[in-house]
Design a protein around this motif. Structure first.
Motif, short mmCIF file in Angstrom:
data_model
loop_
_atom_site.label_atom_id
_atom_site.label_comp_id
_atom_site.label_asym_id
_atom_site.label_seq_id
_atom_site.Cartn_x
_atom_site.Cartn_y
_atom_site.Cartn_z
N GLY A 156 8.91 7.62 -6.50
CA GLY A 156 8.84 6.58 -5.46
C GLY A 156 7.62 5.68 -5.60
N GLY A 157 6.48 6.26 -5.97
CA GLY A 157 5.24 5.47 -6.07
C GLY A 157 5.33 4.41 -7.15
N VAL A 158 5.83 4.79 -8.32
CA VAL A 158 5.86 3.81 -9.42
C VAL A 158 6.99 2.78 -9.21
N ALA B 17 5.52 5.78 0.07
CA ALA B 17 6.60 5.48 -0.89
C ALA B 17 7.07 6.73 -1.62
N THR B 18 6.14 7.57 -2.07
CA THR B 18 6.54 8.76 -2.82
C THR B 18 7.21 9.77 -1.89
N GLY B 19 6.68 9.90 -0.68
CA GLY B 19 7.28 10.82 0.30
C GLY B 19 8.70 10.40 0.67
N GLU C 108 9.62 18.84 -6.59
CA GLU C 108 8.26 18.69 -7.12
C GLU C 108 7.63 17.34 -6.76
N GLY C 109 6.70 17.36 -5.81
CA GLY C 109 6.00 16.14 -5.42
C GLY C 109 4.82 15.85 -6.33
N ALA C 110 4.07 16.89 -6.69
CA ALA C 110 2.93 16.72 -7.60
C ALA C 110 3.43 16.51 -9.02
N ASN C 111 2.56 16.04 -9.90
CA ASN C 111 2.90 15.94 -11.32
C ASN C 111 2.67 17.30 -11.97
N ILE C 112 3.61 17.70 -12.82
CA ILE C 112 3.62 19.00 -13.52
C ILE C 112 3.09 20.16 -12.66
N ILE D 213 5.01 23.04 2.69
CA ILE D 213 4.40 22.00 1.87
C ILE D 213 3.04 22.47 1.36
N GLN D 214 2.91 22.56 0.05
CA GLN D 214 1.61 22.90 -0.52
C GLN D 214 0.87 21.60 -0.82
N GLY D 215 -0.20 21.31 -0.06
CA GLY D 215 -0.94 20.07 -0.24
C GLY D 215 -0.47 19.04 0.77
N PHE D 216 -1.05 19.11 1.99
CA PHE D 216 -0.59 18.21 3.07
C PHE D 216 -1.38 16.90 3.00
N GLY D 217 -1.30 16.21 1.83
CA GLY D 217 -2.00 14.94 1.64
C GLY D 217 -1.02 13.78 1.76
N ALA D 218 -1.33 12.67 1.06
CA ALA D 218 -0.51 11.45 1.19
C ALA D 218 0.95 11.74 0.87
N VAL D 219 1.21 12.42 -0.23
CA VAL D 219 2.59 12.69 -0.63
C VAL D 219 3.24 13.72 0.30
N GLY D 220 2.55 14.84 0.50
CA GLY D 220 3.13 15.95 1.27
C GLY D 220 3.43 15.58 2.72
N PRO E 26 0.82 -1.22 0.00
CA PRO E 26 0.00 0.00 0.00
C PRO E 26 0.86 1.27 0.00
N LEU E 27 1.13 1.78 -1.19
CA LEU E 27 2.18 2.80 -1.34
C LEU E 27 1.86 4.12 -0.66
N ASP E 28 0.58 4.51 -0.61
CA ASP E 28 0.27 5.77 0.08
C ASP E 28 0.37 5.60 1.60
N LEU F 250 -4.50 15.47 12.69
CA LEU F 250 -5.64 16.35 12.39
C LEU F 250 -6.14 16.11 10.96
N LYS F 251 -5.21 15.98 10.01
CA LYS F 251 -5.58 15.72 8.61
C LYS F 251 -6.26 14.37 8.47
N LYS F 252 -5.71 13.38 9.19
CA LYS F 252 -6.29 12.03 9.09
C LYS F 252 -7.70 12.00 9.66
N ALA G 200 2.13 24.67 5.92
CA ALA G 200 1.49 23.58 5.19
C ALA G 200 0.14 24.09 4.73
N SER G 201 -0.28 23.64 3.54
CA SER G 201 -1.58 24.11 3.06
C SER G 201 -2.42 22.94 2.57
N ASP G 202 -3.72 23.18 2.46
CA ASP G 202 -4.64 22.26 1.80
C ASP G 202 -5.74 23.12 1.20
N THR G 203 -6.86 22.51 0.79
CA THR G 203 -7.89 23.31 0.14
C THR G 203 -8.52 24.32 1.10
N GLY G 204 -8.31 24.15 2.42
CA GLY G 204 -8.86 25.08 3.41
C GLY G 204 -8.01 26.31 3.65
P1 NAD Z 1 -3.98 13.57 -1.81
O1 NAD Z 1 -5.36 13.73 -2.32
O2 NAD Z 1 -3.70 12.58 -0.75
O3 NAD Z 1 -3.44 14.99 -1.26
C1 NAD Z 1 -3.58 16.17 -1.95
C2 NAD Z 1 -3.65 17.30 -0.94
O4 NAD Z 1 -3.60 18.53 -1.66
C3 NAD Z 1 -4.92 17.33 -0.11
O5 NAD Z 1 -4.58 17.58 1.24
C4 NAD Z 1 -5.71 18.53 -0.67
O6 NAD Z 1 -6.49 19.19 0.32
C5 NAD Z 1 -4.57 19.42 -1.13
N1 NAD Z 1 -4.94 20.37 -2.17
C6 NAD Z 1 -5.73 20.20 -3.27
N2 NAD Z 1 -5.79 21.33 -3.98
C7 NAD Z 1 -5.01 22.22 -3.34
C8 NAD Z 1 -4.65 23.56 -3.58
N3 NAD Z 1 -5.12 24.20 -4.64
N4 NAD Z 1 -3.82 24.18 -2.70
C9 NAD Z 1 -3.32 23.54 -1.62
N5 NAD Z 1 -3.63 22.25 -1.35
C10 NAD Z 1 -4.46 21.63 -2.19
O7 NAD Z 1 -3.08 13.32 -3.11
P2 NAD Z 1 -1.61 12.72 -3.16
O8 NAD Z 1 -1.67 11.26 -3.41
O9 NAD Z 1 -0.85 13.27 -2.00
O10 NAD Z 1 -1.07 13.37 -4.52
C11 NAD Z 1 -0.66 14.72 -4.56
C12 NAD Z 1 -0.04 14.99 -5.91
O11 NAD Z 1 1.09 14.15 -6.12
C13 NAD Z 1 -0.94 14.74 -7.12
O12 NAD Z 1 -0.62 15.67 -8.10
C14 NAD Z 1 -0.52 13.35 -7.60
O13 NAD Z 1 -0.81 13.16 -8.98
C15 NAD Z 1 0.96 13.41 -7.34
N6 NAD Z 1 1.62 12.11 -7.17
C16 NAD Z 1 1.18 11.23 -6.24
C17 NAD Z 1 1.86 10.03 -6.05
C18 NAD Z 1 1.44 9.08 -4.98
O14 NAD Z 1 2.20 8.15 -4.71
N7 NAD Z 1 0.30 9.25 -4.34
C19 NAD Z 1 2.96 9.70 -6.86
C20 NAD Z 1 3.41 10.64 -7.81
C21 NAD Z 1 2.73 11.84 -7.95
#
Ligand code: NAD
Length: 370
Positions: free
Chosen positions: A303-305, A148-150, A273-277, A175-182, A142-144, A220-222, A199-203
């Motif tokens: 890392g994920g792939v 694995a990517t982090g 760059e954690g996100a794609n493009i 960290i912009q986007g404190f999700g699985a990768v961030g 379970p890579l997230d 808190l995010k979880k 750290a940021s998210d959609t809020g």
């Molecule tokens: P996720 O959904 O777990 O997390 C994304 C986070 O970004 C969420 O907390 C969300 O609230 C936040 N977010 C969304 N829009 C935002 C904005 N405009 N400003 C700030 N925060 C915002 O997703 P993830 O799996 O962490 O993936 C994040 C990025 O990394 C995606 O672009 C994904 O394609 C890329 N990616 C993921 C993996 C992986 O292993 N999961 C691998 C390579 C690339």
């Protein structure tokens, strides 16, 4: 004829397959970009507004990512038109039908992407036996969950930071986007002494120059809450994370968040760059001119792939972590050294590295491209 080949260049795509099954409202596309190194691995994206063009761009990105990572896999991507939040039974029917339609398409291995997850991969596996990113019960890693990517991002960051002469211990991270990768990237960076200052998210954005408690913010995010509901630090707008003074800025959310209109605002020494493009090419050039080092997405977030490929070949979680560490450190070092020596951006160096590997693999095949 011309328009059908509008995406074609010397690397691919090898095949574009449109799948249409009116009986179950299935509309989907598979782009197999290049299979010189082996069958393509790439995610299945489910969204109402995807396009053949987006699929082709993402498939090419996978070709480069897999080649840079030295995997025995080419690049591909598939997209399924539909709302991923549709009722589970409908989603299962569509995904099973799409997998069934591609049962004989042995050049492509399904993986999870936006709108799909390990459960979806279990359905694909059940239909055709060809998917990665499976649940643990089916032999998946379970890579997230494991980050694995982090893990890869943390290693890329450490190598890149050495390049700029700044120690990781005490380095300030935004960290912009404190999700699985961030948040996983931050977990591993924090273990090495780095300090989370924003750290940021959609809020919105949470900012505290004195340091944010990583474990508390993760909990808190979880629990499904926004970073701005944390009881310490200052809550700012989402945009405000662009201006935060830091040493490492990690985009881990959406595409094109760094562009020509805001590249001036970043106040950091390193972007990983954690996100794609996450940055436009023009923005990356501007960062380069400003002396801000930028590790490109398909190098830093592989890392994920890599984890998915290890799973496909029967490896374990610890094999995956070791492979990610070794590949990410070597590639980051090679790309940044080449960029520095030739005075080009790290992306130019990275694309040349990856495309060079694809062309070498192609030269070993009986007939050019396939
Ligand atoms: P996720 O959904 O777990 O997390 C994304 C986070 O970004 C969420 O907390 C969300 O609230 C936040 N977010 C969304 N829009 C935002 C904005 N405009 N400003 C700030 N925060 C915002 O997703 P993830 O799996 O962490 O993936 C994040 C990025 O990394 C995606 O672009 C994904 O394609 C890329 N990616 C993921 C993996 C992986 O292993 N999961 C691998 C390579 C690339």
């Amino acid at each position: 004829m011309d328009s059908a080949f509008r995406f074609a260049d010397d690397l691919g795509p090898a095949k574009i397959i449109l799948v249409h099954e009116p009986a179950c409202a299935l509309k989907a596309v598979l782009v197999v970009d290049n299979v010189a190194a082996g069958p393509a691995i790439g995610g299945l994206r489910m969204a109402p507004d995807v396009s053949v063009e987006e699929c082709a761009r993402l498939a090419r990105a996978m070709t480069l990512k897999n080649a840079a990572a030295g995997l025995a896999h080419g690049g591909g991507k598939s997209v399924l038109f539909g709302d991923p939040r549709m009722p589970r039974g409908d989603k299962e029917r569509l995904i099973r039908a799409f997998a069934g339609a591609l049962a004989d398409e042995r050049d492509y291995i399904f993986g999870p992407d936006m709108g799909t997850d390990e459960q979806c991969m279990a359905w694909v596996h059940d239909e055709i036996g060809r998917a990665v990113g499976l649940p643990r019960e089916l032999g998946g890693i379970p890579l997230d969950e494991i980050g694995a990517t982090g893990w890869g991002l943390a290693h890329a960051t450490e190598v890149a930071l050495q390049d700029s002469g700044c120690p990781l211990a005490g380095a300030r991270v935004a960290i912009q986007g404190f999700g699985a990768v961030g948040r996983n990237a931050m977990r591993f960076l924090g273990e090495r002494g780095a300090v989370l200052v924003a750290a940021s998210d959609t809020g919105g954005t949470l900012h505290d120059p004195n340091g944010i408690d990583i474990a508390a913010l993760t909990a808190l995010k979880k629990a499904g809450r926004s970073v701005v509901s944390h009881d310490r630090g200052e809550a700012l707008t989402g945009e405000a994370i662009l201006d935060v003074a830091c040493d490492i800025w990690i985009p881990a959310a959406r595409p094109d968040v760094i562009n020509e209109s805001n590249a001036e605002r970043l106040n950091t020494r390193l972007v990983v760059e954690g996100a794609n493009i996450p940055a436009t090419e023009a923005a990356e050039r501007r960062l380069h001119q400003r002396g801000i080092l930028c590790v490109p997405d398909f190098i830093a977030n592989a890392g994920g792939v890599i984890c998915a490929a290890v799973e496909y070949h029967g490896g374990t979680q610890s094999t995956a972590f070791a492979a990610i560490e070794e590949k990410l450190r070597r590639n980051t070092d090679e790309v940044l050294r080449d960029a520095r020596e030739r005075g080009v951006t790290p992306r130019v160096a990275a694309v040349q590295l990856a495309a060079g590997r694809v062309r070498k693999a192609m030269a070993t095949r009986r007939w050019g491209v396939f």
